[in-house]
Design a protein around this motif. Structure first.
Motif, PDB file in Angstrom:
ATOM      1  N   ASN A 289      15.296 -34.056  29.785  1.00 31.89           N
ATOM      2  CA  ASN A 289      14.872 -32.693  29.484  1.00 31.89           C
ATOM      3  C   ASN A 289      14.625 -31.866  30.743  1.00 31.89           C
ATOM      4  O   ASN A 289      14.818 -30.648  30.745  1.00 31.89           O
ATOM      5  CB  ASN A 289      13.607 -32.719  28.618  1.00 31.89           C
TER       6      ASN A 289
ATOM      7  N   ALA B  16      13.164 -22.554  23.697  1.00 32.13           N
ATOM      8  CA  ALA B  16      13.869 -23.683  23.074  1.00 32.13           C
ATOM      9  C   ALA B  16      15.344 -23.367  22.868  1.00 32.13           C
ATOM     10  O   ALA B  16      16.209 -24.215  23.092  1.00 32.13           O
ATOM     11  CB  ALA B  16      13.202 -24.043  21.746  1.00 32.13           C
TER      12      ALA B  16
ATOM     13  N   GLN C  80      19.255 -29.597  19.177  1.00 34.50           N
ATOM     14  CA  GLN C  80      17.849 -29.829  19.442  1.00 34.50           C
ATOM     15  C   GLN C  80      17.233 -30.727  18.368  1.00 34.50           C
ATOM     16  O   GLN C  80      17.696 -30.757  17.235  1.00 34.50           O
ATOM     17  CB  GLN C  80      17.082 -28.503  19.515  1.00 34.50           C
TER      18      GLN C  80
ATOM     19  N   THR D 188      10.868 -22.965  14.310  1.00 34.66           N
ATOM     20  CA  THR D 188      10.477 -23.436  15.636  1.00 34.66           C
ATOM     21  C   THR D 188      11.594 -24.225  16.298  1.00 34.66           C
ATOM     22  O   THR D 188      11.986 -23.959  17.443  1.00 34.66           O
ATOM     23  CB  THR D 188       9.212 -24.299  15.554  1.00 34.66           C
ATOM     24  N   SER D 189      12.126 -25.210  15.580  1.00 35.90           N
ATOM     25  CA  SER D 189      13.185 -26.042  16.162  1.00 35.90           C
ATOM     26  C   SER D 189      14.577 -25.535  15.815  1.00 35.90           C
ATOM     27  O   SER D 189      15.574 -26.047  16.321  1.00 35.90           O
ATOM     28  CB  SER D 189      13.047 -27.493  15.683  1.00 35.90           C
TER      29      SER D 189
END
Length: 280
Positions: free
Chosen positions: A82, A145, A154, A174-175
């Motif tokens: 990451n 993100a 993701q 969110t993701s």
């Protein structure tokens, strides 16, 4: 007369010594001053403090020199993770790296780092050392993100508690992922994209009220294959634009899916009345 002359010479010498008691400072080619302790004179400077010795490079073996340490290398070719993805996203912000972040320190990343280093007068090593990293961080913002995963891939967020019973399209803003769940079990996952700030995708609990395999928008006159409507004109559907542009684009409020194979399978499984949960 001879004694008087010697007295005058001695007095002059005492005065000169008194003046020499102030700190002497030398100015280098960059206009910087090299300070000395009070009471020292030019003759007190040791040979090892000469300019050539102060700028010695690693590997010099001249007597009395202290080689300067090279910056610590943080990431280099072949590294994965990451942290590397963040480096790539920051390089992308400055247009040094055009491909999307992959999480692998590959050849395009090495080339991008070399370009960034050369532009700022740093050694063009292609390795992300501590100095290069600080410069890069200072010129960029922490990637969101979607910048880390601009074309999807993701990890999916934890399911909302409202997704744990029944047949549910569990959609996380969110993701930016969709889980197809049955009685708390995840059947499939896929990347999704939402509306822009001017045409936001609604959050809440809904249900699929209409399905249309070959749907075309009556407002925007664009194709909406595998459409599953859940709130007014908002639907989950396949988007070739999402497949091509990733998160650099947005929908008009629908939930776009970029993987046609996955949404085709989902479309075949979803029934009218199945629950849709859109949450942060």
């Amino acid at each position: 007369m001879r004694t008087t002359g010697m007295g005058r010479s001695l007095a002059a010498l005492v005065a000169l010594v008194a003046v020499g008691g102030c700190t002497a400072q030398a100015v280098d080619a960059n206009g910087s001053t090299q300070g000395r302790t009070p009471g020292s004179t030019r003759g007190d400077t040791p040979p090892s403090a000469s300019k050539s010795d102060r700028t010695a490079t690693p590997g010099d073996d001249k007597p009395g020199t202290t080689p300067s340490a090279a910056p610590k290398v943080l990431w280099s070719r072949g590294d994965k993770g990451n942290d590397v993805r963040e480096v790539q996203a920051r390089l992308h912000q400055l247009a040094w790296l055009i491909p999307a972040p992959t999480g692998t320190y590959d050849t395009p990343t090495v080339t991008a780092v070399k370009g960034f280093q050369g532009k700022r007068g740093l050694p063009r090593t292609g390795e992300l050392d501590a100095v290069t990293w600080e410069r890069l961080r200072g010129m960029t913002h922490k990637p969101a993100a979607w910048e880390l995963y601009p074309y999807g891939g993701q990890p999916a967020a934890r399911p909302d508690p409202r997704c744990m019973t029944g047949r549910v399209l569990c959609i996380s803003k969110t993701s930016r992922t969709l889980r197809w769940m049955i009685d708390g079990r995840t059947v499939s996952e896929m990347d999704v994209r939402f509306g822009s700030q001017y045409t936001p995708t609604r959050e809440g609990v809904f249900s699929v009220y209409f399905k249309s395999r070959y749907h075309v928008s009556t407002i925007y006159h664009t194709s909406m294959p595998y459409a599953m409507f859940f709130s007014g004109g908002q639907a989950v559907h396949y988007s070739p634009d999402f497949a091509a542009r990733g998160y650099y684009g947005a929908s008009h409020g629908c939930v776009n899916v970029r993987d046609e194979g996955k949404i085709a399978a989902l479309f075949a499984q979803v029934r009218g009345g199945d629950k849709v949960v859109v949450y942060w």
